[in-house]
Design an enzyme around this catalytic site. Structure first.
Site, PDB file in Angstrom:
ATOM      1  N   ARG A 236       0.832  -1.202   0.000  1.00 49.48           N
ATOM      2  CA  ARG A 236       0.000   0.000   0.000  1.00 49.48           C
ATOM      3  C   ARG A 236       0.871   1.259   0.000  1.00 49.48           C
ATOM      4  O   ARG A 236       2.099   1.176   0.032  1.00 49.48           O
ATOM      5  CB  ARG A 236      -0.929   0.017   1.209  1.00 49.48           C
ATOM      6  CG  ARG A 236      -0.190   0.035   2.516  1.00 49.48           C
ATOM      7  CD  ARG A 236      -1.125   0.213   3.689  1.00 49.48           C
ATOM      8  NE  ARG A 236      -0.340   0.436   4.882  1.00 49.48           N
ATOM      9  CZ  ARG A 236      -0.396  -0.313   5.967  1.00 49.48           C
ATOM     10  NH1 ARG A 236      -1.225  -1.350   6.027  1.00 49.48           N
ATOM     11  NH2 ARG A 236       0.353  -0.039   7.006  1.00 49.48           N
ATOM     12  N   GLY A 237       0.189   2.416  -0.060  1.00 54.90           N
ATOM     13  CA  GLY A 237       0.855   3.712   0.079  1.00 54.90           C
ATOM     14  C   GLY A 237       1.938   3.948  -0.960  1.00 54.90           C
ATOM     15  O   GLY A 237       1.786   3.633  -2.147  1.00 54.90           O
ATOM     16  N   ILE A 238       3.032   4.500  -0.477  1.00 58.19           N
ATOM     17  CA  ILE A 238       4.131   4.882  -1.367  1.00 58.19           C
ATOM     18  C   ILE A 238       4.707   3.649  -2.077  1.00 58.19           C
ATOM     19  O   ILE A 238       5.020   3.683  -3.261  1.00 58.19           O
ATOM     20  CB  ILE A 238       5.226   5.619  -0.558  1.00 58.19           C
ATOM     21  CG1 ILE A 238       4.666   6.973  -0.066  1.00 58.19           C
ATOM     22  CG2 ILE A 238       6.488   5.824  -1.380  1.00 58.19           C
ATOM     23  CD1 ILE A 238       5.562   7.718   0.914  1.00 58.19           C
ATOM     24  N   ASP A 280       8.278 -10.846   6.756  1.00 54.07           N
ATOM     25  CA  ASP A 280       8.488  -9.793   7.759  1.00 54.07           C
ATOM     26  C   ASP A 280       9.984  -9.484   7.772  1.00 54.07           C
ATOM     27  O   ASP A 280      10.794 -10.339   8.134  1.00 54.07           O
ATOM     28  CB  ASP A 280       8.023 -10.292   9.137  1.00 54.07           C
ATOM     29  CG  ASP A 280       8.225  -9.229  10.207  1.00 54.07           C
ATOM     30  OD1 ASP A 280       8.984  -8.258   9.970  1.00 54.07           O
ATOM     31  OD2 ASP A 280       7.613  -9.361  11.291  1.00 54.07           O
ATOM     32  N   ALA A 308       9.726  -0.032   3.060  1.00 55.51           N
ATOM     33  CA  ALA A 308       8.918  -0.415   4.231  1.00 55.51           C
ATOM     34  C   ALA A 308       9.271   0.463   5.423  1.00 55.51           C
ATOM     35  O   ALA A 308      10.439   0.763   5.667  1.00 55.51           O
ATOM     36  CB  ALA A 308       9.168  -1.887   4.571  1.00 55.51           C
ATOM     37  N   TYR A 372      11.769   7.301  15.142  1.00 50.56           N
ATOM     38  CA  TYR A 372      11.615   7.370  13.685  1.00 50.56           C
ATOM     39  C   TYR A 372      12.701   8.270  13.075  1.00 50.56           C
ATOM     40  O   TYR A 372      13.339   7.910  12.080  1.00 50.56           O
ATOM     41  CB  TYR A 372      10.218   7.920  13.388  1.00 50.56           C
ATOM     42  CG  TYR A 372       9.827   7.992  11.943  1.00 50.56           C
ATOM     43  CD1 TYR A 372       9.531   6.836  11.207  1.00 50.56           C
ATOM     44  CD2 TYR A 372       9.693   9.226  11.302  1.00 50.56           C
ATOM     45  CE1 TYR A 372       9.128   6.915   9.879  1.00 50.56           C
ATOM     46  CE2 TYR A 372       9.286   9.313   9.988  1.00 50.56           C
ATOM     47  CZ  TYR A 372       9.002   8.157   9.273  1.00 50.56           C
ATOM     48  OH  TYR A 372       8.590   8.247   7.961  1.00 50.56           O
TER      49      TYR A 372
END
Ligand code: NAD
Length: 466
Positions: A236-238, A280, A308, A372
Protein backbone atom coordinates in the site's frame (compact mmCIF):
# COMPACT_ATOMS: atom_id res chain seq x y z
CA UNK A 1 -6.27 10.39 0.92
CA UNK A 2 -8.19 13.41 -0.25
CA UNK A 3 -7.30 17.02 0.35
CA UNK A 4 -10.76 18.59 0.37
CA UNK A 5 -9.43 22.10 0.92
CA UNK A 6 -7.27 21.90 -2.24
CA UNK A 7 -10.26 20.67 -4.27
CA UNK A 8 -12.36 23.52 -2.90
CA UNK A 9 -9.63 26.13 -3.52
CA UNK A 10 -9.41 24.98 -7.14
CA UNK A 11 -13.18 25.15 -7.71
CA UNK A 12 -14.87 28.21 -9.26
CA UNK A 13 -16.36 29.55 -6.03
CA UNK A 14 -13.38 28.50 -3.93
CA UNK A 15 -10.82 30.30 -6.06
CA UNK A 16 -12.50 33.67 -5.53
CA UNK A 17 -12.90 33.16 -1.79
CA UNK A 18 -9.32 32.00 -1.32
CA UNK A 19 -8.06 35.11 -3.12
CA UNK A 20 -10.33 37.49 -1.21
CA UNK A 21 -9.41 36.08 2.22
CA UNK A 22 -5.71 35.57 1.42
CA UNK A 23 -5.91 31.85 2.29
CA UNK A 24 -3.31 29.29 1.15
CA UNK A 25 -3.75 28.74 -2.57
CA UNK A 26 -2.64 25.24 -3.59
CA UNK A 27 -2.06 25.20 -7.36
CA UNK A 28 -2.96 22.21 -9.51
CA UNK A 29 0.42 20.58 -10.18
CA UNK A 30 1.52 19.34 -13.60
CA UNK A 31 2.17 15.62 -13.21
CA UNK A 32 3.58 13.26 -15.83
CA UNK A 33 1.26 11.29 -18.07
CA UNK A 34 2.72 8.84 -20.61
CA UNK A 35 2.90 10.50 -24.01
CA UNK A 36 3.24 14.03 -22.61
CA UNK A 37 6.00 16.19 -24.07
CA UNK A 38 8.85 16.81 -21.64
CA UNK A 39 7.74 20.43 -21.16
CA UNK A 40 4.54 22.17 -22.26
CA UNK A 41 6.27 25.19 -23.85
CA UNK A 42 9.59 26.77 -24.78
CA UNK A 43 12.61 26.68 -22.50
CA UNK A 44 14.91 29.65 -22.07
CA UNK A 45 18.54 28.62 -21.59
CA UNK A 46 21.36 31.00 -20.84
CA UNK A 47 24.85 30.76 -19.37
CA UNK A 48 27.15 33.02 -17.39
CA UNK A 49 30.35 33.88 -19.27
CA UNK A 50 32.65 30.86 -19.29
CA UNK A 51 29.85 28.34 -18.60
CA UNK A 52 31.02 24.88 -19.67
CA UNK A 53 27.61 23.25 -20.05
CA UNK A 54 26.27 25.37 -22.90
CA UNK A 55 27.02 22.76 -25.54
CA UNK A 56 25.83 19.58 -23.76
CA UNK A 57 22.67 21.22 -22.41
CA UNK A 58 21.75 22.68 -25.80
CA UNK A 59 22.29 19.30 -27.45
CA UNK A 60 20.47 17.33 -24.77
CA UNK A 61 17.44 19.60 -24.72
CA UNK A 62 17.20 19.80 -28.49
CA UNK A 63 17.40 16.03 -28.83
CA UNK A 64 14.62 15.74 -26.22
CA UNK A 65 12.38 17.74 -28.56
CA UNK A 66 12.48 20.89 -26.42
CA UNK A 67 11.99 24.24 -28.16
CA UNK A 68 14.78 26.53 -26.97
CA UNK A 69 14.32 30.28 -27.07
CA UNK A 70 17.40 32.45 -27.26
CA UNK A 71 17.83 35.11 -24.62
CA UNK A 72 18.48 38.58 -25.97
CA UNK A 73 22.07 39.73 -25.54
CA UNK A 74 22.96 41.03 -22.09
CA UNK A 75 23.19 44.59 -23.49
CA UNK A 76 19.67 44.46 -24.90
CA UNK A 77 18.35 43.01 -21.67
CA UNK A 78 20.04 45.67 -19.55
CA UNK A 79 18.83 48.47 -21.83
CA UNK A 80 15.34 46.97 -21.68
CA UNK A 81 14.94 46.96 -17.92
CA UNK A 82 13.13 50.28 -18.04
CA UNK A 83 10.43 49.02 -20.39
CA UNK A 84 7.22 47.69 -18.92
CA UNK A 85 7.25 44.14 -20.25
CA UNK A 86 10.81 42.94 -19.58
CA UNK A 87 9.70 41.08 -16.46
CA UNK A 88 7.53 38.90 -18.64
CA UNK A 89 10.54 38.09 -20.81
CA UNK A 90 9.38 40.15 -23.79
CA UNK A 91 5.99 38.43 -23.95
CA UNK A 92 7.11 34.80 -24.39
CA UNK A 93 5.84 32.45 -21.67
CA UNK A 94 8.44 29.86 -20.71
CA UNK A 95 7.90 26.32 -19.44
CA UNK A 96 11.35 26.51 -17.85
CA UNK A 97 14.34 28.73 -17.25
CA UNK A 98 17.68 26.91 -17.27
CA UNK A 99 20.84 28.77 -16.31
CA UNK A 100 24.40 27.48 -16.53
CA UNK A 101 26.29 29.17 -13.70
CA UNK A 102 29.40 26.97 -13.94
CA UNK A 103 31.35 29.93 -15.30
CA UNK A 104 30.88 31.98 -12.13
CA UNK A 105 34.24 32.23 -10.38
CA UNK A 106 33.64 34.95 -7.78
CA UNK A 107 30.84 36.81 -6.06
CA UNK A 108 30.85 39.68 -8.57
CA UNK A 109 30.19 37.05 -11.22
CA UNK A 110 26.82 36.27 -9.61
CA UNK A 111 25.34 39.50 -11.03
CA UNK A 112 24.33 37.96 -14.40
CA UNK A 113 22.03 35.61 -12.46
CA UNK A 114 20.21 38.58 -11.01
CA UNK A 115 19.92 40.10 -14.50
CA UNK A 116 18.55 36.86 -15.96
CA UNK A 117 16.03 35.96 -13.25
CA UNK A 118 14.94 39.56 -12.76
CA UNK A 119 14.17 39.81 -16.45
CA UNK A 120 12.36 36.50 -16.80
CA UNK A 121 10.83 35.76 -13.38
CA UNK A 122 7.32 36.55 -14.56
CA UNK A 123 7.65 34.72 -17.84
CA UNK A 124 7.43 31.26 -16.26
CA UNK A 125 4.24 29.29 -16.85
CA UNK A 126 2.35 27.70 -13.91
CA UNK A 127 4.05 24.43 -12.86
CA UNK A 128 7.11 25.70 -14.70
CA UNK A 129 10.69 24.83 -13.84
CA UNK A 130 13.81 26.71 -12.84
CA UNK A 131 17.12 24.85 -12.98
CA UNK A 132 20.49 26.36 -12.10
CA UNK A 133 23.60 24.39 -12.99
CA UNK A 134 26.77 24.87 -10.96
CA UNK A 135 30.12 23.34 -10.08
CA UNK A 136 30.36 21.41 -6.77
CA UNK A 137 31.95 23.93 -4.36
CA UNK A 138 34.07 21.17 -2.80
CA UNK A 139 35.75 20.66 -6.17
CA UNK A 140 36.77 24.33 -6.55
CA UNK A 141 40.41 24.96 -5.72
CA UNK A 142 39.94 28.72 -5.43
CA UNK A 143 38.03 29.82 -2.30
CA UNK A 144 36.30 32.63 -4.21
CA UNK A 145 34.95 30.25 -6.79
CA UNK A 146 33.79 27.81 -4.10
CA UNK A 147 32.09 30.70 -2.29
CA UNK A 148 30.24 31.91 -5.37
CA UNK A 149 29.15 28.38 -6.30
CA UNK A 150 27.88 27.76 -2.78
CA UNK A 151 25.93 31.04 -2.98
CA UNK A 152 23.79 29.53 -5.76
CA UNK A 153 21.93 27.49 -3.13
CA UNK A 154 20.45 30.60 -1.54
CA UNK A 155 19.32 31.94 -4.88
CA UNK A 156 17.65 28.74 -6.04
CA UNK A 157 15.93 27.92 -2.78
CA UNK A 158 14.58 31.47 -2.60
CA UNK A 159 13.27 31.33 -6.15
CA UNK A 160 11.44 28.13 -5.17
CA UNK A 161 9.74 30.03 -2.36
CA UNK A 162 9.07 33.18 -4.40
CA UNK A 163 7.73 32.06 -7.76
CA UNK A 164 4.67 30.13 -6.49
CA UNK A 165 2.05 28.70 -8.90
CA UNK A 166 3.55 25.19 -8.70
CA UNK A 167 6.87 26.37 -10.14
CA UNK A 168 9.83 24.36 -8.83
CA UNK A 169 13.47 25.46 -8.56
CA UNK A 170 16.55 23.26 -8.20
CA UNK A 171 20.31 23.55 -8.18
CA UNK A 172 22.30 20.83 -9.92
CA UNK A 173 26.00 20.66 -9.15
CA UNK A 174 27.69 18.99 -12.08
CA UNK A 175 31.20 17.54 -11.80
CA UNK A 176 33.66 19.23 -14.14
CA UNK A 177 33.87 16.18 -16.40
CA UNK A 178 30.26 15.04 -16.07
CA UNK A 179 28.72 16.98 -19.04
CA UNK A 180 26.32 14.60 -20.72
CA UNK A 181 25.71 12.61 -17.52
CA UNK A 182 23.14 15.25 -16.52
CA UNK A 183 20.62 14.09 -19.11
CA UNK A 184 18.41 11.92 -16.89
CA UNK A 185 18.48 14.59 -14.18
CA UNK A 186 17.59 17.42 -16.57
CA UNK A 187 14.72 15.38 -18.00
CA UNK A 188 13.41 14.44 -14.56
CA UNK A 189 13.56 17.97 -13.21
CA UNK A 190 11.94 19.51 -16.29
CA UNK A 191 9.14 16.95 -16.54
CA UNK A 192 5.93 16.54 -14.60
CA UNK A 193 7.61 13.65 -12.76
CA UNK A 194 9.22 16.14 -10.35
CA UNK A 195 5.96 17.97 -9.55
CA UNK A 196 6.51 17.92 -5.76
CA UNK A 197 10.32 18.26 -5.72
CA UNK A 198 11.53 21.80 -5.12
CA UNK A 199 14.39 23.68 -3.48
CA UNK A 200 16.69 20.68 -3.88
CA UNK A 201 20.42 20.49 -4.47
CA UNK A 202 21.38 17.52 -6.62
CA UNK A 203 24.88 16.35 -7.41
CA UNK A 204 25.80 14.64 -10.67
CA UNK A 205 29.17 12.93 -10.85
CA UNK A 206 31.10 11.61 -13.81
CA UNK A 207 30.16 7.93 -14.21
CA UNK A 208 33.08 7.45 -16.59
CA UNK A 209 30.90 6.21 -19.42
CA UNK A 210 32.26 8.66 -21.97
CA UNK A 211 30.84 11.75 -23.52
CA UNK A 212 27.61 11.35 -25.40
CA UNK A 213 27.58 7.59 -24.78
CA UNK A 214 24.83 5.49 -26.29
CA UNK A 215 22.14 8.09 -25.97
CA UNK A 216 20.57 7.26 -29.31
CA UNK A 217 19.54 3.81 -28.06
CA UNK A 218 17.85 4.89 -24.84
CA UNK A 219 14.14 4.10 -24.61
CA UNK A 220 12.95 6.97 -22.43
CA UNK A 221 9.46 5.47 -22.11
CA UNK A 222 10.64 2.08 -20.80
CA UNK A 223 14.13 2.71 -19.40
CA UNK A 224 13.89 -0.22 -16.97
CA UNK A 225 13.02 -2.92 -19.51
CA UNK A 226 14.77 -6.18 -18.56
CA UNK A 227 15.53 -5.06 -15.00
CA UNK A 228 14.48 -6.84 -11.80
CA UNK A 229 13.39 -4.51 -9.00
CA UNK A 230 12.64 -5.31 -5.35
CA UNK A 231 10.23 -2.96 -3.57
CA UNK A 232 9.64 -3.47 0.17
CA UNK A 233 6.43 -2.36 1.84
CA UNK A 234 4.68 -2.58 -1.53
CA UNK A 235 1.16 -3.57 -0.40
CA UNK A 236 0.00 0.00 0.00
CA UNK A 237 0.85 3.71 0.08
CA UNK A 238 4.13 4.88 -1.37
CA UNK A 239 5.40 1.32 -1.92
CA UNK A 240 2.49 0.47 -4.20
CA UNK A 241 3.11 3.61 -6.25
CA UNK A 242 6.81 2.74 -6.53
CA UNK A 243 5.98 -0.78 -7.72
CA UNK A 244 3.54 0.62 -10.31
CA UNK A 245 5.91 3.28 -11.65
CA UNK A 246 8.89 0.90 -11.91
CA UNK A 247 6.66 -1.62 -13.73
CA UNK A 248 5.36 1.14 -16.02
CA UNK A 249 9.00 1.91 -16.84
CA UNK A 250 9.55 -1.72 -17.83
CA UNK A 251 10.93 -3.48 -14.72
CA UNK A 252 9.82 -6.85 -13.38
CA UNK A 253 8.88 -5.92 -9.81
CA UNK A 254 9.23 -8.23 -6.82
CA UNK A 255 6.77 -6.72 -4.36
CA UNK A 256 7.42 -7.53 -0.70
CA UNK A 257 5.32 -7.00 2.40
CA UNK A 258 4.29 -8.70 5.65
CA UNK A 259 2.05 -11.82 5.45
CA UNK A 260 -0.76 -9.94 7.26
CA UNK A 261 -1.39 -7.89 4.09
CA UNK A 262 -0.83 -10.81 1.71
CA UNK A 263 -4.09 -10.24 -0.20
CA UNK A 264 -3.38 -6.58 -0.84
CA UNK A 265 0.14 -7.48 -1.88
CA UNK A 266 -1.08 -10.14 -4.32
CA UNK A 267 -3.42 -7.60 -5.93
CA UNK A 268 -0.57 -5.12 -6.40
CA UNK A 269 1.74 -7.78 -7.85
CA UNK A 270 -0.93 -9.19 -10.21
CA UNK A 271 -1.87 -5.75 -11.40
CA UNK A 272 1.67 -5.03 -12.59
CA UNK A 273 2.52 -8.61 -13.62
CA UNK A 274 5.18 -8.77 -10.97
CA UNK A 275 5.73 -11.28 -8.20
CA UNK A 276 4.90 -11.15 -4.49
CA UNK A 277 7.04 -12.09 -1.51
CA UNK A 278 5.39 -12.29 1.91
CA UNK A 279 8.05 -11.64 4.49
CA UNK A 280 8.49 -9.79 7.76
CA UNK A 281 11.74 -7.91 7.21
CA UNK A 282 12.57 -7.96 10.90
CA UNK A 283 12.65 -11.78 11.10
CA UNK A 284 16.16 -13.03 11.76
CA UNK A 285 16.15 -15.18 8.62
CA UNK A 286 14.53 -12.51 6.38
CA UNK A 287 17.70 -11.48 4.48
CA UNK A 288 18.61 -15.11 3.75
CA UNK A 289 15.10 -16.05 2.63
CA UNK A 290 14.88 -12.99 0.41
CA UNK A 291 18.32 -13.54 -1.11
CA UNK A 292 17.44 -17.22 -1.76
CA UNK A 293 14.22 -16.28 -3.55
CA UNK A 294 15.81 -13.54 -5.66
CA UNK A 295 18.77 -15.78 -6.49
CA UNK A 296 16.65 -18.83 -7.39
CA UNK A 297 14.03 -16.98 -9.46
CA UNK A 298 16.01 -14.19 -11.12
CA UNK A 299 19.70 -14.81 -10.44
CA UNK A 300 20.07 -11.15 -9.46
CA UNK A 301 18.30 -7.95 -8.45
CA UNK A 302 19.13 -4.75 -10.34
CA UNK A 303 17.14 -2.27 -8.28
CA UNK A 304 16.54 -2.46 -4.53
CA UNK A 305 14.01 -0.04 -3.03
CA UNK A 306 13.87 -0.01 0.76
CA UNK A 307 10.49 1.56 1.36
CA UNK A 308 8.92 -0.42 4.23
CA UNK A 309 8.52 1.72 7.31
CA UNK A 310 6.52 2.12 10.50
CA UNK A 311 5.97 4.83 13.09
CA UNK A 312 5.34 4.39 16.83
CA UNK A 313 5.10 8.02 17.97
CA UNK A 314 5.66 8.96 21.63
CA UNK A 315 7.91 11.51 23.31
CA UNK A 316 11.05 9.75 24.46
CA UNK A 317 10.01 10.02 28.11
CA UNK A 318 6.84 8.05 27.39
CA UNK A 319 8.21 5.65 24.79
CA UNK A 320 8.67 2.02 25.79
CA UNK A 321 11.71 0.10 24.58
CA UNK A 322 9.55 -1.94 22.20
CA UNK A 323 8.47 1.24 20.41
CA UNK A 324 12.11 2.21 19.96
CA UNK A 325 13.34 -1.23 18.90
CA UNK A 326 10.60 -1.98 16.36
CA UNK A 327 10.96 1.37 14.56
CA UNK A 328 14.73 1.05 14.37
CA UNK A 329 14.44 -2.57 13.20
CA UNK A 330 12.01 -1.92 10.32
CA UNK A 331 13.21 1.50 9.17
CA UNK A 332 16.98 1.08 9.45
CA UNK A 333 18.45 -2.27 10.53
CA UNK A 334 16.46 -4.26 7.96
CA UNK A 335 17.96 -2.12 5.18
CA UNK A 336 21.50 -2.73 6.45
CA UNK A 337 21.01 -6.46 6.88
CA UNK A 338 19.47 -6.94 3.45
CA UNK A 339 22.03 -4.76 1.66
CA UNK A 340 24.89 -6.60 3.33
CA UNK A 341 23.69 -10.04 2.35
CA UNK A 342 22.68 -9.14 -1.22
CA UNK A 343 26.10 -7.59 -1.75
CA UNK A 344 27.90 -10.47 -0.05
CA UNK A 345 26.15 -12.95 -2.34
CA UNK A 346 26.90 -10.76 -5.38
CA UNK A 347 23.24 -10.53 -6.30
CA UNK A 348 23.41 -6.84 -7.24
CA UNK A 349 25.34 -6.53 -10.51
CA UNK A 350 27.35 -3.55 -11.79
CA UNK A 351 24.83 -0.93 -12.90
CA UNK A 352 22.74 -1.79 -9.84
CA UNK A 353 20.68 0.81 -8.04
CA UNK A 354 20.05 0.94 -4.30
CA UNK A 355 17.43 3.39 -3.11
CA UNK A 356 16.29 4.08 0.44
CA UNK A 357 13.27 5.91 1.73
CA UNK A 358 14.21 8.34 4.49
CA UNK A 359 12.02 11.23 5.69
CA UNK A 360 12.27 14.94 6.36
CA UNK A 361 11.93 13.89 10.01
CA UNK A 362 15.40 12.38 9.60
CA UNK A 363 16.68 15.82 8.55
CA UNK A 364 14.77 18.14 10.87
CA UNK A 365 13.82 15.84 13.77
CA UNK A 366 10.25 15.80 15.01
CA UNK A 367 8.55 16.00 18.38
CA UNK A 368 7.30 12.55 19.36
CA UNK A 369 9.49 10.84 16.76
CA UNK A 370 12.92 10.32 18.32
CA UNK A 371 12.80 6.68 17.24
CA UNK A 372 11.61 7.37 13.68
CA UNK A 373 13.90 10.39 13.13
CA UNK A 374 16.88 8.43 14.46
CA UNK A 375 16.17 5.61 12.03
CA UNK A 376 15.56 7.94 9.08
CA UNK A 377 18.71 9.99 9.82
CA UNK A 378 20.53 6.67 9.98
CA UNK A 379 19.25 5.89 6.49
CA UNK A 380 20.92 9.10 5.28
CA UNK A 381 24.13 7.99 6.98
CA UNK A 382 23.83 4.60 5.32
CA UNK A 383 23.54 6.18 1.88
CA UNK A 384 26.43 8.56 2.44
CA UNK A 385 28.76 5.95 3.89
CA UNK A 386 27.96 3.33 1.24
CA UNK A 387 28.34 5.68 -1.75
CA UNK A 388 32.11 5.30 -2.23
CA UNK A 389 32.05 1.60 -1.37
CA UNK A 390 29.37 0.86 -3.97
CA UNK A 391 30.95 3.15 -6.59
CA UNK A 392 33.79 0.62 -6.79
CA UNK A 393 31.23 -1.98 -7.87
CA UNK A 394 29.48 0.33 -10.35
CA UNK A 395 26.39 0.58 -8.12
CA UNK A 396 24.68 3.84 -7.16
CA UNK A 397 22.88 4.55 -3.90
CA UNK A 398 20.52 7.44 -3.14
CA UNK A 399 17.65 8.27 -0.84
CA UNK A 400 14.37 10.11 -1.08
CA UNK A 401 13.22 12.03 1.98
CA UNK A 402 9.46 12.51 1.62
CA UNK A 403 7.68 15.35 3.36
CA UNK A 404 3.92 15.25 3.80
CA UNK A 405 2.59 12.61 1.42
CA UNK A 406 -1.11 11.70 1.30
CA UNK A 407 -1.18 8.12 2.62
CA UNK A 408 -2.68 6.13 5.48
CA UNK A 409 0.34 7.09 7.59
CA UNK A 410 -0.47 10.82 7.32
CA UNK A 411 -4.26 10.32 7.37
CA UNK A 412 -3.84 9.06 10.95
CA UNK A 413 -2.23 12.34 12.11
CA UNK A 414 -4.20 14.72 14.36
CA UNK A 415 -6.01 17.25 12.15
CA UNK A 416 -3.98 20.31 13.28
CA UNK A 417 -0.66 18.66 12.54
CA UNK A 418 -2.04 17.24 9.28
CA UNK A 419 -3.15 20.65 8.00
CA UNK A 420 0.18 22.22 9.01
CA UNK A 421 2.07 19.47 7.17
CA UNK A 422 -0.05 19.96 4.09
CA UNK A 423 0.13 23.74 3.85
CA UNK A 424 3.57 24.73 5.21
CA UNK A 425 5.42 24.20 1.95
CA UNK A 426 5.88 26.05 -1.33
CA UNK A 427 3.06 24.07 -2.98
CA UNK A 428 0.55 24.60 -0.10
CA UNK A 429 -0.51 20.95 -0.42
CA UNK A 430 0.62 17.42 0.37
CA UNK A 431 2.41 15.31 -2.21
CA UNK A 432 1.09 12.09 -3.71
CA UNK A 433 2.75 8.67 -3.45
CA UNK A 434 3.45 8.87 -7.19
CA UNK A 435 5.66 11.93 -6.59
CA UNK A 436 7.99 9.84 -4.42
CA UNK A 437 7.78 6.96 -6.89
CA UNK A 438 8.82 9.12 -9.87
CA UNK A 439 11.85 10.37 -7.94
CA UNK A 440 12.83 6.78 -7.17
CA UNK A 441 12.38 5.86 -10.85
CA UNK A 442 14.81 8.65 -11.80
CA UNK A 443 17.42 7.21 -9.39
CA UNK A 444 16.72 3.72 -10.77
CA UNK A 445 17.21 4.57 -14.45
CA UNK A 446 20.30 3.20 -16.22
CA UNK A 447 20.90 6.77 -17.45
CA UNK A 448 21.35 7.93 -13.84
CA UNK A 449 24.80 6.34 -13.45
CA UNK A 450 26.16 9.75 -12.38
CA UNK A 451 23.49 10.25 -9.73
CA UNK A 452 24.79 8.79 -6.49
CA UNK A 453 25.03 9.82 -2.85
CA UNK A 454 22.06 12.15 -3.13
CA UNK A 455 19.37 12.74 -0.53
CA UNK A 456 16.49 14.34 -2.39
CA UNK A 457 13.50 15.63 -0.50
CA UNK A 458 10.10 15.12 -2.05
CA UNK A 459 8.39 17.67 0.13
CA UNK A 460 7.17 20.58 -2.02
CA UNK A 461 9.96 22.58 -0.30
CA UNK A 462 8.54 22.05 3.17
CA UNK A 463 9.43 24.65 5.75
CA UNK A 464 10.56 21.84 8.07
CA UNK A 465 14.28 21.18 8.12
CA UNK A 466 17.03 22.67 6.00
P1 NAD B 1 2.34 2.77 4.85
O1 NAD B 1 2.18 2.48 6.29
O2 NAD B 1 1.14 3.08 4.05
O3 NAD B 1 3.13 1.58 4.14
C1 NAD B 1 4.27 0.96 4.70
C2 NAD B 1 4.31 -0.48 4.24
O4 NAD B 1 5.46 -1.10 4.86
C3 NAD B 1 3.07 -1.26 4.67
O5 NAD B 1 2.50 -1.95 3.59
C4 NAD B 1 3.61 -2.20 5.74
O6 NAD B 1 2.91 -3.43 5.83
C5 NAD B 1 5.06 -2.41 5.28
N1 NAD B 1 5.87 -2.91 6.39
C6 NAD B 1 5.91 -2.43 7.65
N2 NAD B 1 6.69 -3.21 8.40
C7 NAD B 1 7.16 -4.21 7.62
C8 NAD B 1 8.01 -5.33 7.83
N3 NAD B 1 8.51 -5.61 9.04
N4 NAD B 1 8.27 -6.14 6.79
C9 NAD B 1 7.75 -5.89 5.57
N5 NAD B 1 6.95 -4.86 5.30
C10 NAD B 1 6.65 -4.01 6.31
O7 NAD B 1 3.41 3.95 4.79
P2 NAD B 1 3.76 4.98 3.61
O8 NAD B 1 3.21 6.29 4.01
O9 NAD B 1 3.46 4.43 2.29
O10 NAD B 1 5.35 5.09 3.82
C11 NAD B 1 6.28 4.40 3.04
C12 NAD B 1 7.67 4.86 3.43
O11 NAD B 1 7.77 6.29 3.29
C13 NAD B 1 8.03 4.58 4.88
O12 NAD B 1 9.39 4.23 4.98
C14 NAD B 1 7.78 5.90 5.56
O13 NAD B 1 8.51 6.04 6.74
C15 NAD B 1 8.21 6.86 4.49
N6 NAD B 1 7.66 8.21 4.61
C16 NAD B 1 6.32 8.45 4.45
C17 NAD B 1 5.84 9.75 4.56
C18 NAD B 1 4.39 10.09 4.35
O14 NAD B 1 4.05 11.28 4.43
N7 NAD B 1 3.50 9.15 4.10
C19 NAD B 1 6.72 10.78 4.86
C20 NAD B 1 8.07 10.50 5.02
C21 NAD B 1 8.52 9.22 4.88
Amino acid sequence: MSDRYASFANSGAGRALVKRLGLPDPPRLRRYRPGDPLVPGPVLFDAAPGGRLREPVTKLLTSAGVELTDPPSTETRTADTTSADTTTGGGIRHAALVYDATGVTDSAGLRPLYDFFHAYARSVLPSGRVIVLGTPPESCAAPREATAQRALEGLTRSIGKEFGRGITAQLVYVDRTAGYAIESTLRFLLSGRSAYVSGQVVRVTDPGTGDEGDRERIDWDRPLAGKVALVTGAARGIGTAVAQVLARDGAHVVALDVPAVGDLLADVANDIRGSAVQLDLTASDAPARLADQLGDRHGRVDIVVHNAGITRDRTIARMDAGGWDSVLAVNLSSQERINDLLLYRDLIPAGGRMISVSSIAGIAGNRGQTNYATAKAGVIGLVQSMTPVLAERGITINAVAPGFIETRMTARMPIGLREAGRRLNSMAQGGLPVDVAETIAWFAAPTSAGVTGNIVRVCGQSLLGA
